[in-house]
Design an enzyme around this catalytic site. Structure first.
Site, short mmCIF file in Angstrom:
data_model
loop_
_atom_site.label_atom_id
_atom_site.label_comp_id
_atom_site.label_asym_id
_atom_site.label_seq_id
_atom_site.Cartn_x
_atom_site.Cartn_y
_atom_site.Cartn_z
N HIS A 254 0.85 -1.20 0.00
CA HIS A 254 0.00 0.00 0.00
C HIS A 254 0.88 1.24 0.00
O HIS A 254 1.92 1.26 0.64
CB HIS A 254 -0.91 0.02 1.23
CG HIS A 254 -2.06 0.97 1.08
ND1 HIS A 254 -1.96 2.30 1.36
CD2 HIS A 254 -3.31 0.77 0.60
CE1 HIS A 254 -3.12 2.88 1.09
NE2 HIS A 254 -3.95 1.99 0.63
N GLU A 308 -7.77 -5.00 0.09
CA GLU A 308 -8.39 -5.76 -0.99
C GLU A 308 -8.34 -7.27 -0.79
O GLU A 308 -9.12 -8.00 -1.38
CB GLU A 308 -7.72 -5.41 -2.33
CG GLU A 308 -7.71 -3.93 -2.67
CD GLU A 308 -9.04 -3.43 -3.19
OE1 GLU A 308 -10.05 -3.63 -2.49
OE2 GLU A 308 -9.07 -2.86 -4.28
N1 ACO Z 1 3.71 -7.73 -4.70
C1 ACO Z 1 5.00 -7.73 -5.04
N2 ACO Z 1 5.79 -6.65 -5.06
C2 ACO Z 1 5.22 -5.50 -4.71
C3 ACO Z 1 3.87 -5.40 -4.32
C4 ACO Z 1 3.10 -6.56 -4.33
N3 ACO Z 1 1.83 -6.57 -3.99
N4 ACO Z 1 3.58 -4.11 -4.02
C5 ACO Z 1 4.71 -3.42 -4.23
N5 ACO Z 1 5.70 -4.24 -4.64
C6 ACO Z 1 7.06 -3.89 -4.98
C7 ACO Z 1 7.06 -3.25 -6.37
O1 ACO Z 1 7.26 -4.19 -7.39
C8 ACO Z 1 8.19 -2.28 -6.28
O2 ACO Z 1 9.37 -2.96 -6.56
P1 ACO Z 1 10.57 -2.26 -7.40
O3 ACO Z 1 11.00 -1.12 -6.54
O4 ACO Z 1 11.58 -3.33 -7.57
O5 ACO Z 1 9.93 -1.82 -8.70
C9 ACO Z 1 8.19 -1.86 -4.82
O6 ACO Z 1 7.51 -2.88 -4.08
C10 ACO Z 1 7.48 -0.54 -4.57
O7 ACO Z 1 6.25 -0.59 -5.25
P2 ACO Z 1 5.54 0.72 -5.82
O8 ACO Z 1 4.61 0.29 -6.90
O9 ACO Z 1 6.52 1.78 -6.10
O10 ACO Z 1 4.74 1.14 -4.54
P3 ACO Z 1 3.44 2.00 -4.56
O11 ACO Z 1 3.34 2.69 -3.28
O12 ACO Z 1 3.41 2.83 -5.79
O13 ACO Z 1 2.33 0.86 -4.76
C11 ACO Z 1 0.47 -0.49 -4.68
C12 ACO Z 1 1.27 0.60 -3.95
C13 ACO Z 1 0.11 0.01 -6.08
C14 ACO Z 1 -0.81 -0.76 -3.91
C15 ACO Z 1 1.32 -1.78 -4.78
O14 ACO Z 1 1.67 -2.23 -3.50
C16 ACO Z 1 0.62 -2.89 -5.57
O15 ACO Z 1 0.72 -2.90 -6.80
N6 ACO Z 1 -0.08 -3.85 -4.87
C17 ACO Z 1 -0.79 -4.89 -5.56
C18 ACO Z 1 -2.13 -4.39 -6.09
C19 ACO Z 1 -3.13 -4.12 -5.00
O16 ACO Z 1 -3.27 -4.89 -4.05
N7 ACO Z 1 -3.86 -3.00 -5.15
C20 ACO Z 1 -4.88 -2.55 -4.18
C21 ACO Z 1 -4.32 -1.45 -3.32
S1 ACO Z 1 -5.41 -0.99 -2.02
C22 ACO Z 1 -6.41 0.22 -2.69
O17 ACO Z 1 -6.04 1.01 -3.50
C23 ACO Z 1 -7.80 0.31 -2.23
#
Ligand code: ACO
Length: 386
Positions: A254, A308
């Site tokens: 998140h 989620e």
């Molecule tokens: N699984 C694996 N790796 C992850 C995950 C995950 N769920 N979430 C983040 N990471 C990794 C990313 O790949 C990234 O790696 P990198 O630096 O090597 O590229 C690093 O952690 C940072 O991720 P960002 O995308 O920069 O973090 P951000 O704060 O932008 O993302 C997000 C938050 C979009 C929710 C992300 O955690 C994600 O994609 N989760 C999966 C989708 C999800 O569950 N979405 C619902 C969110 S809750 C809501 O909005 C109501």
């Protein structure tokens, strides 16, 4: 410019008194009331009252607001015709966006009002349920003004009253996702409103933002992931492989929470109460394996279960098909959007950020380009290229 800046991470874009998101402490509060307390004491109309009016109702449910919302659920004829013209094969989130935009039709103007917001909250539920029936090839079910909002929503989808336990599960979910600080869809809504555009256009933008799997489109994918894993024994191998392929595990991570998402904790307990014991145990096993594999594969990131993951289990236990999960989130979130719209308009300034331009400058066209001249005052439109 680094990734944090690109995602506006930690950028403060305004002041708000609606919901507090404590990312480092795992807290969420609406108007100062911790989310666990809100869920324990208020149904959806009570939560809507709290978010929009800034104080809790004198008692729950707030009878006046329940009646008001109920009477607004009936759709104007023009909106019914739009919903009834949508191809039944359309994904329900797209249908909700189309149906909501028909609610505007020139009649909803800036500035937003509480009345407009209540229409949005009430009618979003009817648009979605009407389309859900259409998708199943069944006749629409009109709203029943004698029911609470969430009970009527489920009844309009299923065509018969639904057991209290399923209504309770969905209502808890609605409370839990009704608002969440400056999330992407709320920001999208506030950007549109800041141009002095109307609430319906802004809410339509909100639906568009919420549709994406990085925001609200994850819970159906969580269930797809559980299906793909299939059995508890497969969890570790499946998750390891997915992480090795650099895939994201849906329902984890998140932007704001760097500790456990408090909504995940609440939804886990609700899921424990309403899902079948086998389903819940399997989901919990996958959650535990995923957390441990994420720690191993991404020790540099603080990745925990987000809202989620168990939302999927709760919505499934409430009897909803997966394709309705994202629009259900949007229908619940109309409460927060209304509160944010009123707050934005009360102290508006155009939201218009800047960008670090990195492209070329001073480019010129070669002489092979003819100069475009204004046409003579009258005469036919010249033909295009052959
Ligand atoms: N699984 C694996 N790796 C992850 C995950 C995950 N769920 N979430 C983040 N990471 C990794 C990313 O790949 C990234 O790696 P990198 O630096 O090597 O590229 C690093 O952690 C940072 O991720 P960002 O995308 O920069 O973090 P951000 O704060 O932008 O993302 C997000 C938050 C979009 C929710 C992300 O955690 C994600 O994609 N989760 C999966 C989708 C999800 O569950 N979405 C619902 C969110 S809750 C809501 O909005 C109501």
């Amino acid at each position: 410019m680094d990734a944090r800046q690109r995602g506006l991470e930690d950028v403060v874009v305004g002041r708000s008194t609606i919901s507090w998101v404590g990312g480092e402490t795992g807290e969420l509060a609406y108007r100062g009331y911790p989310i666990a307390e809100v869920v324990r004491h208020l149904g959806y109309e009570g939560t809507l009252f709290l978010l929009v009016r800034g104080r809790p109702p004198e008692r729950d449910p707030p009878a006046g607001l329940v009646r008001d919302l109920a009477r607004r659920r009936a759709l104007p004829e023009a909106v019914r015709s739009v919903v009834d013209a949508i191809d039944p094969a359309t994904p329900p989130m797209d249908a909700l966006r189309t149906g909501l935009s028909a609610l505007g039709a020139g009649k909803v103007t800036y500035p937003p009002t509480e009345e407009q917001g209540l229409d949005l909250v009430a009618r979003a539920a009817t648009v979605l349920s009407r389309f859900a029936r259409r998708r199943q090839g069944r006749a629409p079910v009109e709203p029943d003004a004698g029911l609470g909002h969430v009970a009527d929503l489920l009844r309009m989808i299923e065509g018969r009253p639904v057991e209290a336990r399923r209504v309770w599960a969905l209502e808890c979910y609605f409370d839990i996702v009704a608002d969440h600080g400056m999330n992407a869809s709320t920001f999208a809504l506030r950007v549109v409103l800041s141009t002095n555009s109307d609430l319906i256009s802004a809410a339509t933008a909100g639906v568009g933002a919420l549709k994406g799997p990085l925001h609200g489109g994850a819970p159906e994918r969580v269930l797809d992931m559980l299906d793909a894993i299939g059995t508890p024994e497969n969890a570790e191998g499946w998750i390891r492989d997915a992480l090795a392929r650099k895939e994201r595990l849906m329902g984890f991570g998140h932007r704001a929470y760097k500790v456990q998402d408090p909504r995940a904790e609440l939804l886990r307990e609700i899921a424990r109460g309403v899902a079948s014991p086998e389903r819940f145990r399997f989901a919990q096993h996958v959650e535990e394996v995923a957390l441990s594999e994420l720690r191993r594969a991404r020790p540099d990131q603080r990745l925990y279960t987000n809202v989620e993951f168990y939302a999927g289990i709760v919505l499934e236990a409430a009897g909803l098909p997966r394709e309705l999960f994202p629009p259900m989130f949007a229908v619940a979130r109309t409460a927060g959007w209304t509160a944010h719209a009123l707050e934005q308009a009360a102290n508006n300034r155009l939201i218009r950020p800047d960008v670090d331009y990195q492209g070329p400058r001073g480019s010129t066209f070669p002489p092979s380009y003819a100069l475009r001249q204004p046409p003579p005052t009258s005469g036919p439109v010249p033909p295009g290229p052959a």
